[in-house]
Design a protein around this motif. Structure first.
Motif, PDB file in Angstrom:
ATOM      1  N   LYS A  80       0.862  -1.174   0.000  1.00  0.00           N
ATOM      2  CA  LYS A  80       0.000   0.000   0.000  1.00  0.00           C
ATOM      3  C   LYS A  80       0.900   1.226   0.000  1.00  0.00           C
ATOM      4  O   LYS A  80       1.912   1.256   0.710  1.00  0.00           O
ATOM      5  CB  LYS A  80      -0.876  -0.029   1.248  1.00  0.00           C
ATOM      6  CG  LYS A  80      -1.898   1.056   1.343  1.00  0.00           C
ATOM      7  CD  LYS A  80      -2.757   0.831   2.589  1.00  0.00           C
ATOM      8  CE  LYS A  80      -3.758   1.929   2.743  1.00  0.00           C
ATOM      9  NZ  LYS A  80      -4.617   1.720   3.923  1.00  0.00           N
ATOM     10  N   LEU A  82       0.734   5.635  -0.061  1.00  0.00           N
ATOM     11  CA  LEU A  82      -0.054   6.852   0.059  1.00  0.00           C
ATOM     12  C   LEU A  82       0.525   7.934  -0.843  1.00  0.00           C
ATOM     13  O   LEU A  82       1.734   8.172  -0.835  1.00  0.00           O
ATOM     14  CB  LEU A  82      -0.066   7.311   1.518  1.00  0.00           C
ATOM     15  CG  LEU A  82      -0.912   8.518   1.859  1.00  0.00           C
ATOM     16  CD1 LEU A  82      -2.388   8.212   1.628  1.00  0.00           C
ATOM     17  CD2 LEU A  82      -0.688   8.927   3.306  1.00  0.00           C
ATOM     18  N   ASP A  84      -0.489  12.061  -2.676  1.00  0.00           N
ATOM     19  CA  ASP A  84      -1.183  13.299  -2.300  1.00  0.00           C
ATOM     20  C   ASP A  84      -2.687  13.207  -2.490  1.00  0.00           C
ATOM     21  O   ASP A  84      -3.458  13.593  -1.623  1.00  0.00           O
ATOM     22  CB  ASP A  84      -0.657  14.489  -3.118  1.00  0.00           C
ATOM     23  CG  ASP A  84       0.748  14.887  -2.719  1.00  0.00           C
ATOM     24  OD1 ASP A  84       1.158  14.563  -1.597  1.00  0.00           O
ATOM     25  OD2 ASP A  84       1.437  15.517  -3.549  1.00  0.00           O
ATOM     26  N   GLN A  85      -3.136  12.707  -3.637  1.00  0.00           N
ATOM     27  CA  GLN A  85      -4.556  12.710  -3.959  1.00  0.00           C
ATOM     28  C   GLN A  85      -5.236  11.358  -3.752  1.00  0.00           C
ATOM     29  O   GLN A  85      -6.454  11.275  -3.839  1.00  0.00           O
ATOM     30  CB  GLN A  85      -4.760  13.138  -5.405  1.00  0.00           C
ATOM     31  CG  GLN A  85      -4.283  14.537  -5.691  1.00  0.00           C
ATOM     32  CD  GLN A  85      -4.449  14.886  -7.156  1.00  0.00           C
ATOM     33  OE1 GLN A  85      -4.905  14.088  -7.955  1.00  0.00           O
ATOM     34  NE2 GLN A  85      -4.074  16.099  -7.512  1.00  0.00           N
ATOM     35  N   PHE A  86      -4.484  10.305  -3.491  1.00  0.00           N
ATOM     36  CA  PHE A  86      -5.074   8.975  -3.402  1.00  0.00           C
ATOM     37  C   PHE A  86      -4.091   8.045  -2.709  1.00  0.00           C
ATOM     38  O   PHE A  86      -2.975   8.414  -2.389  1.00  0.00           O
ATOM     39  CB  PHE A  86      -5.416   8.445  -4.801  1.00  0.00           C
ATOM     40  CG  PHE A  86      -4.214   8.183  -5.676  1.00  0.00           C
ATOM     41  CD1 PHE A  86      -3.747   6.888  -5.863  1.00  0.00           C
ATOM     42  CD2 PHE A  86      -3.546   9.223  -6.311  1.00  0.00           C
ATOM     43  CE1 PHE A  86      -2.650   6.648  -6.668  1.00  0.00           C
ATOM     44  CE2 PHE A  86      -2.451   8.989  -7.125  1.00  0.00           C
ATOM     45  CZ  PHE A  86      -2.003   7.697  -7.298  1.00  0.00           C
ATOM     46  N   TYR A  87      -4.558   6.820  -2.471  1.00  0.00           N
ATOM     47  CA  TYR A  87      -3.629   5.776  -2.049  1.00  0.00           C
ATOM     48  C   TYR A  87      -3.825   4.561  -2.941  1.00  0.00           C
ATOM     49  O   TYR A  87      -4.874   4.363  -3.531  1.00  0.00           O
ATOM     50  CB  TYR A  87      -3.747   5.456  -0.556  1.00  0.00           C
ATOM     51  CG  TYR A  87      -5.017   4.782  -0.103  1.00  0.00           C
ATOM     52  CD1 TYR A  87      -5.116   3.398  -0.036  1.00  0.00           C
ATOM     53  CD2 TYR A  87      -6.101   5.540   0.311  1.00  0.00           C
ATOM     54  CE1 TYR A  87      -6.261   2.792   0.400  1.00  0.00           C
ATOM     55  CE2 TYR A  87      -7.260   4.946   0.755  1.00  0.00           C
ATOM     56  CZ  TYR A  87      -7.337   3.570   0.798  1.00  0.00           C
ATOM     57  OH  TYR A  87      -8.490   2.972   1.231  1.00  0.00           O
ATOM     58  N   HIS A 124      -9.727   6.908  -3.165  1.00  0.00           N
ATOM     59  CA  HIS A 124      -9.715   8.268  -2.625  1.00  0.00           C
ATOM     60  C   HIS A 124      -9.337   8.170  -1.146  1.00  0.00           C
ATOM     61  O   HIS A 124      -9.422   7.107  -0.540  1.00  0.00           O
ATOM     62  CB  HIS A 124     -11.098   8.919  -2.759  1.00  0.00           C
ATOM     63  CG  HIS A 124     -11.495   9.202  -4.172  1.00  0.00           C
ATOM     64  ND1 HIS A 124     -11.036  10.287  -4.869  1.00  0.00           N
ATOM     65  CD2 HIS A 124     -12.316   8.534  -5.021  1.00  0.00           C
ATOM     66  CE1 HIS A 124     -11.561  10.291  -6.078  1.00  0.00           C
ATOM     67  NE2 HIS A 124     -12.334   9.224  -6.204  1.00  0.00           N
ATOM     68  N   HIS A 125      -8.951   9.283  -0.555  1.00  0.00           N
ATOM     69  CA  HIS A 125      -8.549   9.263   0.853  1.00  0.00           C
ATOM     70  C   HIS A 125      -9.698   8.884   1.787  1.00  0.00           C
ATOM     71  O   HIS A 125      -9.454   8.405   2.891  1.00  0.00           O
ATOM     72  CB  HIS A 125      -7.961  10.612   1.261  1.00  0.00           C
ATOM     73  CG  HIS A 125      -6.600  10.851   0.693  1.00  0.00           C
ATOM     74  ND1 HIS A 125      -5.510  10.084   1.037  1.00  0.00           N
ATOM     75  CD2 HIS A 125      -6.145  11.763  -0.195  1.00  0.00           C
ATOM     76  CE1 HIS A 125      -4.445  10.507   0.389  1.00  0.00           C
ATOM     77  NE2 HIS A 125      -4.799  11.527  -0.382  1.00  0.00           N
ATOM     78  N   ASP A 126     -10.935   9.050   1.337  1.00  0.00           N
ATOM     79  CA  ASP A 126     -12.067   8.654   2.178  1.00  0.00           C
ATOM     80  C   ASP A 126     -12.424   7.171   2.031  1.00  0.00           C
ATOM     81  O   ASP A 126     -13.381   6.700   2.625  1.00  0.00           O
ATOM     82  CB  ASP A 126     -13.285   9.531   1.885  1.00  0.00           C
ATOM     83  CG  ASP A 126     -13.778   9.415   0.452  1.00  0.00           C
ATOM     84  OD1 ASP A 126     -13.221   8.600  -0.326  1.00  0.00           O
ATOM     85  OD2 ASP A 126     -14.722  10.142   0.100  1.00  0.00           O
TER      86      ASP A 126
END
Length: 152
Positions: A80, A82, A84-87, A124-126
């Motif tokens: 995995k 990480l 800036d805009q996604f992982y 997305h980060h959420d």
């Protein structure tokens, strides 16, 4: 006296402004033009938004592929990362048999090489899934030590 009365009558019956019918017609034409203009602007803004989203996804895909191309699936078969805009999450599985590398001087090389299929998912980060893709990468493991160098 007749000429004065004629002048007053002529002035009172002449056009001095717009009639109500002309005003309604002008407003109708203006309204139709405005509706067409705002509809076109709305479509253009929608297309611009879709283009920006596609550009963001394309840049994220490029970033993910560049990151994965520097990974060795033989030593890190899943992981995995990480951004800036996604992982990014990835898992890999071998799709070819393991082969020995070849050295031009000593015969057998230092590594064993296998081709891997790497399945990747971007989120997305959420936590909402954004896009998926797969790439094929060569994985390698060092299985031999280099021969000791002899000075001249």
């Amino acid at each position: 006296m007749k000429s004065l009365r004629f002048q007053r009558h002529h002035l009172s019956t002449g056009q001095q402004g717009f009639s109500l019918l002309e005003m309604i017609a002008a407003l109708t034409i203006l309204t139709i033009g405005s509706v067409v203009l705002f509809s076109w602007l709305g479509q253009t803004m929608g297309q611009l938004t879709r283009f920006q989203l596609q550009e963001t996804e394309s840049m994220a895909r490029i970033q993910a592929v560049q990151f994965l191309s520097n990974q060795n699936p033989a030593t890190a078969p899943s992981g995995k990362q990480l951004f800036d805009q996604f992982y990014l999450e990835w898992t890999s599985s071998p799709i070819s048999e393991t082969r020995e590398s070849v050295s031009p001087m000593d015969g057998l090389g230092l590594y064993q090489i296998t081709l891997y299929n790497v399945q990747s998912k971007a989120f997305h980060h959420d936590g909402r899934e954004w896009f998926t893709f797969s790439v094929r990468l060569a994985g390698y493991k060092q299985v031999r030590k280099p021969a000791a160098e002899k000075p001249f």
